[in-house]
Design an enzyme around this catalytic site. Structure first.
Site, PDB file in Angstrom:
ATOM      1  N   HIS A  50     -27.570 117.326  -4.640  1.00  9.44           N
ATOM      2  CA  HIS A  50     -26.937 118.513  -5.407  1.00  9.44           C
ATOM      3  C   HIS A  50     -27.088 117.956  -6.753  1.00  9.44           C
ATOM      4  CE1 HIS A  50     -24.540 119.121  -1.635  1.00  9.44           C
ATOM      5  NE2 HIS A  50     -25.148 120.189  -2.017  1.00  9.44           N
ATOM      6  N   ASP A  53     -24.645 115.332  -7.715  1.00 12.25           N
ATOM      7  CA  ASP A  53     -24.997 114.246  -7.116  1.00 12.25           C
ATOM      8  C   ASP A  53     -26.057 113.246  -8.049  1.00 12.25           C
ATOM      9  OD1 ASP A  53     -23.788 114.858  -4.483  1.00 12.25           O
ATOM     10  OD2 ASP A  53     -25.584 115.975  -3.756  1.00 12.25           O
ATOM     11  N   GLU A 211     -31.183 126.158   8.108  1.00 16.40           N
ATOM     12  CA  GLU A 211     -30.519 124.928   8.716  1.00 16.40           C
ATOM     13  C   GLU A 211     -30.053 125.575  10.267  1.00 16.40           C
ATOM     14  OE1 GLU A 211     -27.205 122.974   6.780  1.00 16.40           O
ATOM     15  OE2 GLU A 211     -25.865 123.076   8.466  1.00 16.40           O
ATOM     16  N   HIS A 214     -26.542 126.873  10.612  1.00 18.00           N
ATOM     17  CA  HIS A 214     -26.376 128.133  10.078  1.00 18.00           C
ATOM     18  C   HIS A 214     -26.717 129.192  10.855  1.00 18.00           C
ATOM     19  CE1 HIS A 214     -25.962 126.080   5.786  1.00 18.00           C
ATOM     20  NE2 HIS A 214     -25.321 125.641   6.893  1.00 18.00           N
ATOM     21  N   ASP A 249     -18.472 124.886  11.003  1.00 23.10           N
ATOM     22  CA  ASP A 249     -19.874 124.215  10.556  1.00 23.10           C
ATOM     23  C   ASP A 249     -19.815 122.846  10.747  1.00 23.10           C
ATOM     24  OD1 ASP A 249     -22.421 123.610   9.668  1.00 23.10           O
ATOM     25  OD2 ASP A 249     -21.994 123.945   7.419  1.00 23.10           O
ATOM     26  N   ASP A 284     -29.315 117.712   7.805  1.00 26.67           N
ATOM     27  CA  ASP A 284     -28.160 117.797   7.383  1.00 26.67           C
ATOM     28  C   ASP A 284     -26.880 117.247   8.372  1.00 26.67           C
ATOM     29  OD1 ASP A 284     -26.087 118.363   5.624  1.00 26.67           O
ATOM     30  OD2 ASP A 284     -26.828 120.532   5.156  1.00 26.67           O
TER      31      ASP A 284
HETATM   32  C1  XUL Z   1     -23.419 123.788   3.523  1.00 25.85           C
HETATM   33  C2  XUL Z   1     -24.679 123.027   3.471  1.00 25.85           C
HETATM   34  C3  XUL Z   1     -25.065 122.214   2.083  1.00 25.85           C
HETATM   35  C4  XUL Z   1     -26.340 122.752   1.870  1.00 25.85           C
HETATM   36  C5  XUL Z   1     -26.662 122.114   0.406  1.00 25.85           C
HETATM   37  O1  XUL Z   1     -23.130 124.384   4.952  1.00 25.85           O
HETATM   38  O2  XUL Z   1     -25.428 123.133   4.805  1.00 25.85           O
HETATM   39  O3  XUL Z   1     -24.854 121.218   2.399  1.00 25.85           O
HETATM   40  O4  XUL Z   1     -27.407 122.164   2.613  1.00 25.85           O
HETATM   41  O5  XUL Z   1     -26.102 122.574  -0.692  1.00 25.85           O
HETATM   42 MN    MN Z   2     -27.615 122.518   4.859  1.00 27.53          MN
END
Ligand code: XUL
Ligand code: MN
Length: 345
Positions: A50, A53, A211, A214, A249, A284
């Protein structure tokens, strides 16, 4: 294990302390330098960031200071032989993004969000990555009547256009998520991300990051999302993890809940040649809250190991035999063939 043509990546937030909305951290925070030192040891190649970060307290620093700190970090990464995969603006923490960032009802807040994103691009350029990731945490609504979703599409396009104009070399990868923290998000799927890309001033520079968790939260199969994005040449990054159905999540280790689903994601990556243009496989993932300090890198090590085993499984899957079963519409035996292949019997 598979001869590895893949390059791996995680973010500093993936060595997390175990706090959740109901309880405090269960592990003490580790320094950034310590996290960086673990990365190579774990067989990883790059770190994702980020913007804050990379440059802590970014909102209170001048442009010159931000660039200086980002360049210093780049030197540190070079010293360790680690690449910066991407930089993502953290658009969900500031008091200016309480009611949304790019899609806030307040023009001052929308302005803040865009300016912060331009600074994020400056950080990325200083760290020599051209990839900006947008996880649009607060672009959506808690209450549908509170926002005009039609206008919000224009706001999103306007923000992305400003970013594209700020630096002609950056690429933007949108990371869709259907909910959390919002009730409903404006860009819930890869289809939405690519449709928005098409409305921007330079669609070639706007793509996607998938992701696994997600996609599952959106009720979709991550493997099909991968194939869909790759059909457009738009899968520019990837957050592999797992998710046990429709709940918060979870960011579980890759394949933790659904081994077969993970196998199918790896098969999709293999058939699309993901990684051949330098794209990274990022995990992640987070440690389970009860994880002890001495075990708290295991989720990263295990996810990578599982991935490589599944690459082997994808490459040794008997495609010829599967083809015969498919031609005969014998999906019963195809099903069993997949199960037995995964069980190694
Ligand atoms: C949130 C997520 C974040 C993004 C990066 O659900 O996955 O960590 O990947 O901002
Ligand atoms: Mn992510």
């Amino acid at each position: 294990m598979a001869k590895n043509r893949y390059q791996f990546c995680f973010g500093p937030w993936n060595i997390s302390e175990g706090g959740d909305p109901y309880g405090p951290p269960t592990r003490p925070a580790q320094s950034f330098d310590w996290k960086l030192a673990q990365l190579k040891k774990l067989g990883y190649d790059a770190m994702m960031f980020h913007d804050d970060d990379a440059v802590p307290d970014i909102d209170n620093k001048s442009d010159a200071q931000i660039r200086k700190e980002a360049r210093e970090l780049k030197k540190q990464l070079d010293g360790e032989g680690i690449a910066a995969e991407m930089v993502a603006p953290r658009l969900w923490f500031s008091p200016m993004t309480i009611d949304g960032a790019y899609t806030s009802n307040d023009p001052k807040c929308r302005k803040y969000a865009i300016e912060r994103s331009l600074r994020c691009i400056d950080v990325a350029r200083a760290m020599e990555t051209d990839l900006i990731v947008l996880w649009l945490a607060r672009e959506g609504s808690y209450l549908r009547e509170s926002k005009n979703a039609r206008k919000c599409v224009d706001y999103l396009v306007e923000a992305i256009d400003r970013m594209l104009a700020h630096d002609k070399s950056v690429r933007i990868a949108i990371e869709p998520k259907p909910n959390e923290p919002m009730d409903v998000a404006y860009i819930p799927t890869i289809g939405h991300a690519l449709a928005i890309a098409n409305l921007t001033a330079d669609p070639k520079r706007v793509g996607a990051l998938i992701e696994s968790a997600h996609a599952i939260l959106a009720g979709l199969d991550p493997a099909d999302e991968i194939d869909f994005a790759c059909a457009f040449g738009k899968l520019w990054s990837l957050h592999l993890n797992d998710q046990n159905g429709l709940k918060f999540d979870q960011d579980k280790p890759f394949a933790s809940s659904n081994l077969r689903g993970a196998f199918n994601q790896v098969r999709a990556l293999e058939r699309n040649g993901y990684g051949k243009k330098g794209e990274y496989v990022c995990f992640d993932v987070h440690p389970f809250r009860p994880t002890k300090v001495e075990h708290w890198l295991k989720h990263l090590d295990n996810s990578r190991r599982t991935f490589l085993h599944l690459v082997d499984k994808a490459r040794t899957f008997d495609e010829a035999k599967a083809k015969v079963l498919i031609a005969d519409r014998n999906y019963q035996d195809l099903d069993q063939m997949v199960l037995e292949h995964l069980m190694g019997v």
